[in-house]
Design a protein around this motif. Structure first.
Motif, short mmCIF file in Angstrom:
data_model
loop_
_atom_site.label_atom_id
_atom_site.label_comp_id
_atom_site.label_asym_id
_atom_site.label_seq_id
_atom_site.Cartn_x
_atom_site.Cartn_y
_atom_site.Cartn_z
N GLU A 141 0.84 10.57 0.82
CA GLU A 141 0.89 9.14 0.53
C GLU A 141 1.68 8.93 -0.76
O GLU A 141 1.27 9.40 -1.82
CB GLU A 141 -0.51 8.56 0.45
N ALA A 142 2.81 8.24 -0.64
CA ALA A 142 3.73 8.06 -1.77
C ALA A 142 3.71 6.62 -2.25
O ALA A 142 3.50 5.69 -1.47
CB ALA A 142 5.15 8.44 -1.35
N GLY A 143 3.93 6.45 -3.54
CA GLY A 143 3.98 5.12 -4.11
C GLY A 143 2.62 4.60 -4.50
O GLY A 143 1.58 5.25 -4.32
N GLY A 179 -0.58 5.71 11.08
CA GLY A 179 -0.56 4.62 10.12
C GLY A 179 -1.83 4.57 9.29
O GLY A 179 -2.89 5.04 9.71
N ILE A 180 -1.70 4.03 8.08
CA ILE A 180 -2.86 3.69 7.26
C ILE A 180 -2.79 2.20 7.00
O ILE A 180 -1.70 1.62 6.90
CB ILE A 180 -2.91 4.50 5.95
N ALA A 181 -3.95 1.56 6.91
CA ALA A 181 -3.95 0.10 6.85
C ALA A 181 -5.07 -0.44 5.99
O ALA A 181 -6.15 0.16 5.89
CB ALA A 181 -4.07 -0.47 8.26
N GLN A 182 -4.81 -1.59 5.39
CA GLN A 182 -5.85 -2.47 4.88
C GLN A 182 -6.16 -3.49 5.97
O GLN A 182 -5.24 -4.02 6.60
CB GLN A 182 -5.38 -3.22 3.64
N ILE A 208 0.86 -1.18 0.00
CA ILE A 208 0.00 0.00 0.00
C ILE A 208 0.91 1.24 0.00
O ILE A 208 2.11 1.13 0.27
CB ILE A 208 -0.96 0.02 1.21
N PRO A 209 0.36 2.41 -0.30
CA PRO A 209 1.20 3.61 -0.30
C PRO A 209 1.87 3.86 1.05
O PRO A 209 1.34 3.47 2.10
CB PRO A 209 0.21 4.73 -0.64
N SER A 210 3.02 4.51 1.01
CA SER A 210 3.75 4.86 2.22
C SER A 210 3.37 6.27 2.67
O SER A 210 2.90 7.08 1.87
CB SER A 210 5.25 4.79 1.97
N ILE A 211 3.57 6.53 3.97
CA ILE A 211 3.29 7.84 4.54
C ILE A 211 4.57 8.66 4.59
O ILE A 211 5.60 8.19 5.07
CB ILE A 211 2.69 7.70 5.95
#
Length: 423
Positions: free
Chosen positions: A310-312, A380-383, A293-296
């Motif tokens: 959000e990168a990538g 953090g961001i998460a699935q 997933i994208p990075s912070i």
């Protein structure tokens, strides 16, 4: 078939109804869905009584402010959903600077009918108790390590003393000897827990390896064996992107494994994957390309909210989680006291690269950061398998979101800071 024939005969012979499938007759209305939201605050087996719970509408207006009852529960009608905040305070201890700080947990966008759980796996404030575990006596004064959800100990058999806190009525005991032979057993809690007739099973030589590794990436893997949130065993972190790593695993059955995989790509962006499944003895293969997933990047913390970049590329996140340490600015160079530092944890559905800091009313107003207060922490961001609705009830029941990955599912997170956000 006999039961089915009887039901069919009854239905044709009677003029009445056999019901509408919800346990009532056809003339009874269906049970309406719950319109309230309930949270239960517990540390291990101990209800937390008197914690403040603030229920708010989505516009942050106050619905109710209540205290958790004798069961650690608070409830309010929230037919349109909204936000829910729990405020936990703790007694000062010595030394004062090591006292546990006030903790504020906020769930954004709860839904009518939610049943939420919050609390620690161990009740650290419970009165310590002394118990003894009787282990197998192999006649050679073997050294044993005993691990339970509420305390650990080690010593020479056959009787090992443990100091425990807040144990449940059923105690899971994981026993390991000096040769890494082991067993796990759940027994009724008592002053003497006798597992002396259990058979120690030898260790299993195995490997952890990685596949689908992007050139230049690092893959660090850890295999945990767990029963719910209770970790029996950890392989420790193993770097596996270059070569397979040997690891000795317990020969256990009827438990789960939690596979944690951290991938750092050539641009130094990192994400972590947690997968929970039934424990399968043997070689562990982790996929270095799974769940990206994208990075912070460049997080910004302010009294009104958080923002980041959000990168990538990668899959879409469903959960945003932040744990923030807030230090009050008392002005004139006055150093903060033990009550001037507190923790705010916020979980929300992921809707973009921002997260608002909800404005708390009533008792909670003192925990709204001031313009010059210092804010630091992790984000953090998460699935999460099942998305935000599945993560919301359990997110604050373990030190990290990874530890509550659902059976047969996974959690993928990218985050800032040295540790993932959580408790």
């Amino acid at each position: 078939m006999r039961i089915l024939s009887l039901v069919l005969f009854t239905a044709t012979a009677c003029t009445g109804s056999i019901g509408n499938g919800n346990g009532t007759g056809d003339d009874d209305p269906p049970v309406p869905p719950s319109t309230d939201v309930q949270i239960r605050v517990r540390d291990a087996n101990t209800p937390v009584v008197g914690a403040t719970v603030i229920f708010q509408n989505l516009d942050e207006s106050l619905i109710a402010e209540v205290q958790t009852d004798a069961t650690g529960t608070a409830t309010a009608e929230m037919p349109a959903g909204g936000n829910l905040t729990v405020i936990r305070t703790f007694p000062l201890t010595l030394p004062v600077e090591e006292s546990r700080k006030t903790e504020i947990y906020t769930y954004l966008s709860v839904e009518a009918g939610d049943r939420l759980e919050l609390g620690d796996a161990v009740d650290e404030l419970a009165t310590p108790a002394a118990i003894n575990v009787m282990v197998p006596d192999n006649g050679n004064n073997a050294n044993y390590t005993i691990k339970t959800p509420c305390g650990t100990g080690q010593g020479t058999g056959p009787l090992i003393p443990l100091t425990v806190r807040g144990c449940s009525s059923q105690l899971t005991v994981y026993v390991t000897d000096q040769d890494n032979s082991s067993f796990v057993k759940t027994m009724p809690y008592s002053n003497l827990v006798d597992v002396s007739t259990e058979a120690l099973r030898g260790k299993l030589s195995s490997q952890i390896l990685a596949t689908n590794v992007t050139p230049g990436s690092q893959v660090i893997a850890e295999k945990r064996l767990v029963m719910g949130n209770f970790a029996l065993f950890s392989s420790g972190e193993k770097r596996v992107d270059q070569t397979a790593q040997n690891v000795d695993l317990p020969t256990l059955t009827g438990i789960e494994e939690l596979q944690l995989t951290r991938v750092v790509d050539p641009t130094n962006h990192a994400h972590m994957v947690a997968e929970r499944k039934a424990y399968a003895q043997g070689t562990t293969s982790v996929d270095g390309s799974i769940g990206i997933i994208p990075s912070i990047e460049t997080p910004n913390y302010s009294p009104t909210g958080l923002s980041w970049v959000e990168a990538g590329t990668g899959g879409a996140a469903s959960v945003t989680l932040a744990t923030l340490t807030i230090t009050r600015d008392l002005g004139d160079g006055v150093p903060p006291g033990p009550n001037d530092v507190y923790i705010r944890s916020i979980v929300a559905p992921h809707t973009g690269a921002t997260l608002r800091m909800p404005l708390l009313p009533g008792t909670g107003a003192q925990y709204n950061p001031g313009a010059t207060d210092q804010i630091a922490g992790s984000l953090g961001i998460a699935q999460f398998t099942g998305d935000y609705a599945a993560a919301r009830p359990v997110v604050f029941t373990a030190p990290s979101l990874f530890e509550v990955a659902p059976l047969g599912g996974r959690v993928v997170m990218s985050y800032t800071g040295n540790t993932p956000p959580g408790l």
